[in-house]
Design an enzyme around this catalytic site. Structure first.
Site, mmCIF file in Angstrom:
data_model
loop_
_atom_site.group_PDB
_atom_site.id
_atom_site.type_symbol
_atom_site.label_atom_id
_atom_site.label_comp_id
_atom_site.label_asym_id
_atom_site.label_seq_id
_atom_site.Cartn_x
_atom_site.Cartn_y
_atom_site.Cartn_z
ATOM 1 C CG ASP A 135 3.628 -7.115 7.610
ATOM 2 O OD1 ASP A 135 3.017 -6.526 6.539
ATOM 3 O OD2 ASP A 135 2.910 -7.684 8.368
ATOM 4 N N GLY B 140 -7.354 0.440 9.502
ATOM 5 C CA GLY B 140 -6.802 -0.199 10.474
ATOM 6 C C GLY B 140 -7.400 -1.702 10.845
ATOM 7 N NE ARG B 141 -8.243 -5.040 5.124
ATOM 8 C CZ ARG B 141 -7.450 -4.488 4.284
ATOM 9 N NH1 ARG B 141 -6.189 -4.541 4.570
ATOM 10 N NH2 ARG B 141 -7.799 -4.312 3.110
ATOM 11 C CG ASP C 22 -2.487 -0.124 8.836
ATOM 12 O OD1 ASP C 22 -3.178 0.506 9.114
ATOM 13 O OD2 ASP C 22 -2.521 -1.058 8.186
ATOM 14 C CB THR D 274 2.711 0.602 6.677
ATOM 15 O OG1 THR D 274 1.208 0.280 7.104
ATOM 16 C CG2 THR D 274 3.599 0.244 7.709
ATOM 17 N NE ARG E 153 -1.613 -5.132 -2.133
ATOM 18 C CZ ARG E 153 -1.340 -4.525 -0.933
ATOM 19 N NH1 ARG E 153 -0.340 -5.125 -0.419
ATOM 20 N NH2 ARG E 153 -2.200 -3.665 -0.127
ATOM 21 C CB SER E 154 4.312 -9.137 -7.201
ATOM 22 O OG SER E 154 4.781 -10.135 -8.046
ATOM 23 N N GLY F 79 0.995 -1.176 -0.069
ATOM 24 C CA GLY F 79 0.110 -0.009 -0.122
ATOM 25 C C GLY F 79 0.922 1.216 -0.053
ATOM 26 C CG ASP G 20 1.160 -2.682 10.761
ATOM 27 O OD1 ASP G 20 1.998 -2.102 10.281
ATOM 28 O OD2 ASP G 20 -0.037 -3.321 10.287
#
Length: 323
Positions: free
Chosen positions: A107, A174-175, A131, A129, A76-77, A15, A133
């Site tokens: 991460d 924020g999942r 987030d 990120t 994304r890959s 992201g 996190d």
């Protein structure tokens, strides 16, 4: 390895986050300052696998430090998750004579970096990120900007909440992490903050709304991290319990955009420069980390250790101030 590194590449993955461009700029200009060739890889690992390289110069990164998003783009890959894709990625770097790689992302991006490290490619990760996190670093690139975006949005929402005497639930990103909700909620004086790390006590939330109404408060703001549950369902439950008119605003991807704050630009610049210094010093399989206002290198595996602790004391403070 210090004398062996003559060229490096940089990519952004996962992201997007405000400040990524500042990190790219720092990697490019710090590398050129030390006489290295620097290549940018477009579209993350997908671009790495398919050879989307371009040599960078000073002008390539001019006027990007204040811009959100990433000039190198990101994607994304699925192929990078396979041994075949990882081998192709390493071969692309070897074929072009690129000695080392800087990966800017979260991460998931770091896991991709580790697969290249085991193939003898020096890699440094830069945590980016919204987030915040990633274990090991107090701050990730993009977090401060996202929090300020939420605060600005809530300020506008509060005007409507006041005018119509309503309770607004604002759902933020924020999942798995409630960091954005927590810091933005405290900063904007939210009546309640609902995060995935702590099970929501809707009885207490309802009681707080009712207490506020009894002392003459005609509106309320509740911040909900997306991973804590549907803001619509929570809003409906609160309406049934209190009888108050509730409305929901989902901020969504607006939190990822916009010009980065000064803190994000400075952090990104320090981390980008640190990544180059680590590679020149012969380091690999590391991440940059901001600790006590200093940027240092830590083993990349730190990012996969125990999850980043939730700031319980800050959460408690927010509740105490919102009595």
């Amino acid at each position: 390895m210090k004398n062996e590194v003559q060229s490096i590449a940089v990519l952004t993955s996962g992201g997007d986050a405000p400040g990524m461009n500042a990190a790219i700029r720092a990697v490019v200009r710090k590398g050129i300052y030390h006489g290295l060739k620097v290549f940018g890889i477009e579209r993350g690992y997908e671009g790495l696998i398919h050879g989307m390289f371009r040599e960078m110069n000073l002008g390539t990164v001019a006027d990007i430090v204040h811009r959100g998003g990433t000039m190198l783009m990101t994607a994304r890959s699925q192929e990078m998750l396979t041994p075949e894709g990882q081998k192709k990625a390493a071969e692309q770097l070897h074929h072009r004579g690129i000695d080392a790689l800087v990966v800017i992302g979260g991460d998931g991006s770091f896991r991709g970096a580790q697969t290249l490290s085991v193939q003898s490619i020096p890699v440094i990760g830069i945590p980016a990120t919204i987030d915040n996190d990633i274990p090991g670093t107090e701050l990730t690139i993009g977090f401060d900007t996202a929090v300020n975006t939420v605060i600005e949005s809530v300020s506008k929402i509060r005007d409507t909440a006041t005018s119509h005497e309503r309770t607004f639930l604002v759902e933020v990103m924020g999942r798995k992490s409630g960091s954005i909700a927590l810091q933005a909620g405290l900063a904007c004086g939210a009546e309640s903050i609902i995060v995935p790390e702590i099970e929501a006590d809707l009885d207490e939330v309802s009681s707080k709304l009712l207490r506020g109404h009894q002392r003459g408060k005609n509106h309320s703001i509740i911040l909900v991290a997306e991973g804590a549950g549907s803001a619509y369902k929570i809003g409906e439950e609160l309406r049934l319990r209190t009888g108050f008119d509730t409305r929901v605003t989902i901020l969504g991807h607006i939190q990822r955009g916009g010009n980065p704050t000064a803190l994000d630009v400075v952090t990104a610049s320090e981390m980008g420069a640190c990544a180059v210094d680590l590679l020149r010093a012969g380091k690999s399989d590391q991440m940059t980390a901001r600790i006590h206002q200093q940027v240092i290198g830590l083993p990349l595996e730190v990012a996969y250790g125990p999850g980043k602790p939730f700031n319980q004391s800050l959460y408690d403070l927010a509740n105490q101030l919102a009595i």
